[in-house]
Design a protein around this motif. Structure first.
Motif, PDB file in Angstrom:
ATOM      1  N   GLN A  26       0.976  -1.142  -0.059  1.00 18.11           N
ATOM      2  CA  GLN A  26      -0.031  -0.013  -0.068  1.00 18.11           C
ATOM      3  C   GLN A  26       0.718   1.221   0.206  1.00 18.11           C
ATOM      4  O   GLN A  26       1.911   1.316   0.257  1.00 18.11           O
ATOM      5  CB  GLN A  26      -0.946   0.046   1.074  1.00 18.11           C
ATOM      6  CG  GLN A  26      -0.511   0.449   2.541  1.00 18.11           C
ATOM      7  CD  GLN A  26      -1.415   0.419   3.777  1.00 18.11           C
ATOM      8  OE1 GLN A  26      -2.503  -0.123   3.524  1.00 18.11           O
ATOM      9  NE2 GLN A  26      -0.786   0.740   4.608  1.00 18.11           N
ATOM     10  N   ASP A  27       0.071   2.225  -0.432  1.00 17.49           N
ATOM     11  CA  ASP A  27       0.900   3.413  -0.344  1.00 17.49           C
ATOM     12  C   ASP A  27      -0.148   4.686   0.445  1.00 17.49           C
ATOM     13  O   ASP A  27      -1.015   4.021   1.088  1.00 17.49           O
ATOM     14  CB  ASP A  27       1.352   4.214  -1.542  1.00 17.49           C
ATOM     15  CG  ASP A  27       0.049   4.513  -2.477  1.00 17.49           C
ATOM     16  OD1 ASP A  27      -0.928   4.653  -2.372  1.00 17.49           O
ATOM     17  OD2 ASP A  27       0.398   4.629  -3.735  1.00 17.49           O
ATOM     18  N   ALA A  28       0.077   5.791   0.502  1.00 13.05           N
ATOM     19  CA  ALA A  28      -1.274   6.787   1.306  1.00 13.05           C
ATOM     20  C   ALA A  28      -2.454   6.515   0.994  1.00 13.05           C
ATOM     21  O   ALA A  28      -3.147   6.498   1.861  1.00 13.05           O
ATOM     22  CB  ALA A  28      -0.448   7.961   0.976  1.00 13.05           C
ATOM     23  N   VAL A  29      -2.748   6.111  -0.207  1.00  9.57           N
ATOM     24  CA  VAL A  29      -4.468   5.813  -0.720  1.00  9.57           C
ATOM     25  C   VAL A  29      -4.656   4.792  -1.244  1.00  9.57           C
ATOM     26  O   VAL A  29      -5.870   3.953  -1.276  1.00  9.57           O
ATOM     27  CB  VAL A  29      -4.803   7.040  -1.673  1.00  9.57           C
ATOM     28  CG1 VAL A  29      -6.078   6.911  -2.128  1.00  9.57           C
ATOM     29  CG2 VAL A  29      -4.417   8.425  -1.002  1.00  9.57           C
ATOM     30  N   TYR A  30      -3.743   4.054  -1.977  1.00  9.61           N
ATOM     31  CA  TYR A  30      -3.957   2.638  -2.691  1.00  9.61           C
ATOM     32  C   TYR A  30      -3.382   1.394  -2.014  1.00  9.61           C
ATOM     33  O   TYR A  30      -2.440   1.477  -1.235  1.00  9.61           O
ATOM     34  CB  TYR A  30      -3.394   2.929  -4.130  1.00  9.61           C
ATOM     35  CG  TYR A  30      -4.045   4.032  -4.860  1.00  9.61           C
ATOM     36  CD1 TYR A  30      -5.472   3.914  -5.481  1.00  9.61           C
ATOM     37  CD2 TYR A  30      -3.322   5.299  -4.777  1.00  9.61           C
ATOM     38  CE1 TYR A  30      -6.069   5.175  -6.240  1.00  9.61           C
ATOM     39  CE2 TYR A  30      -3.940   6.487  -5.341  1.00  9.61           C
ATOM     40  CZ  TYR A  30      -5.048   6.318  -6.083  1.00  9.61           C
ATOM     41  OH  TYR A  30      -5.640   7.402  -6.794  1.00  9.61           O
ATOM     42  N   GLN A  31      -4.185   0.562  -2.275  1.00  8.79           N
ATOM     43  CA  GLN A  31      -3.717  -0.911  -1.573  1.00  8.79           C
ATOM     44  C   GLN A  31      -3.818  -2.012  -2.645  1.00  8.79           C
ATOM     45  O   GLN A  31      -4.702  -1.931  -3.654  1.00  8.79           O
ATOM     46  CB  GLN A  31      -4.774  -1.487  -0.567  1.00  8.79           C
ATOM     47  CG  GLN A  31      -4.658  -0.619   0.753  1.00  8.79           C
ATOM     48  CD  GLN A  31      -6.003  -0.728   1.608  1.00  8.79           C
ATOM     49  OE1 GLN A  31      -6.992  -1.320   1.406  1.00  8.79           O
ATOM     50  NE2 GLN A  31      -5.594  -0.583   2.879  1.00  8.79           N
ATOM     51  N   ASN A  51     -10.275   5.130   1.539  1.00  8.67           N
ATOM     52  CA  ASN A  51     -10.341   6.255   2.414  1.00  8.67           C
ATOM     53  C   ASN A  51     -11.064   5.875   3.688  1.00  8.67           C
ATOM     54  O   ASN A  51     -10.993   4.678   3.942  1.00  8.67           O
ATOM     55  CB  ASN A  51     -11.096   7.619   1.775  1.00  8.67           C
ATOM     56  CG  ASN A  51     -12.568   7.216   1.665  1.00  8.67           C
ATOM     57  OD1 ASN A  51     -13.197   6.370   2.402  1.00  8.67           O
ATOM     58  ND2 ASN A  51     -13.037   7.934   0.609  1.00  8.67           N
ATOM     59  N   SER A  79       3.457   1.368  -5.870  1.00 12.26           N
ATOM     60  CA  SER A  79       4.030   2.856  -5.720  1.00 12.26           C
ATOM     61  C   SER A  79       3.045   3.709  -7.060  1.00 12.26           C
ATOM     62  O   SER A  79       3.545   3.811  -8.035  1.00 12.26           O
ATOM     63  CB  SER A  79       5.387   2.981  -5.956  1.00 12.26           C
ATOM     64  OG  SER A  79       5.621   4.294  -5.885  1.00 12.26           O
TER      65      SER A  79
END
Length: 155
Positions: A26-31, A51, A79
């Motif tokens: 995952q990154d800040a928003v996506y998995q 979210n 990423s």
């Protein structure tokens, strides 16, 4: 809340044989979640935007260049907008695949061909057991080693 679910229930899948979540990133928003058991162990990868209250599916990736037993999704790395997916059962030594999300077509587009050991000048067994990705670079691990593929080498 997805931690207690088996078989990828939080990803819209309910069969534990699919092995959804074998690998995650995952990154800040996506998995992303790998599902190496999908399609008779051909494999798949799932991506969603997350979210605080909802998850929006951003794609279900199945690689046409895989077949039963390849275990595509045994490794995933995300990423945004890049996704690297390992398939350690592909061919004689395994492979990895690199994708970029296209907002225009709302789909994942493969960048170049597959990354296999011969393409990067090595003979690592179980290539694609682990992956990492950042813009312009993919790192692929296998039994006892890892190889970085950049620029045209990832073709």
């Amino acid at each position: 809340s997805d931690r207690v679910k088996t078989g990828g229930g939080g990803w819209g899948r309910s069969d534990s044989n699919l092995k959804v979540g074998w690998s995650v990133s995952q990154d800040a928003v996506y998995q992303a979640a790998g599902a190496p058991g999908e399609g008779s162990n051909r494999g798949a990868a799932y991506v969603r935007a997350r979210n605080a209250t909802t998850a929006q599916t951003m794609g279900f990736v199945v690689e046409p260049d895989t077949s039963s037993g390849d275990e595509f999704g045994k490794a995933v790395a995300l990423s945004w907008p890049y996704l690297a997916v390992g398939a350690p059962g592909h061919g004689a030594q395994g492979a990895a695949f690199l994708y970029e999300y296209s907002a225009g077509s709302n789909s994942w587009i493969k960048i170049g061909g597959r990354v296999d050991p011969a393409a990067v000048g090595t003979s690592i067994p179980s290539f694609g057991t682990s992956t990492a990705v950042s813009p312009g670079m993919v790192l692929v691990g296998g039994k006892g080693s890892a190889v970085r593929a950049e620029g045209s080498e990832r073709q």
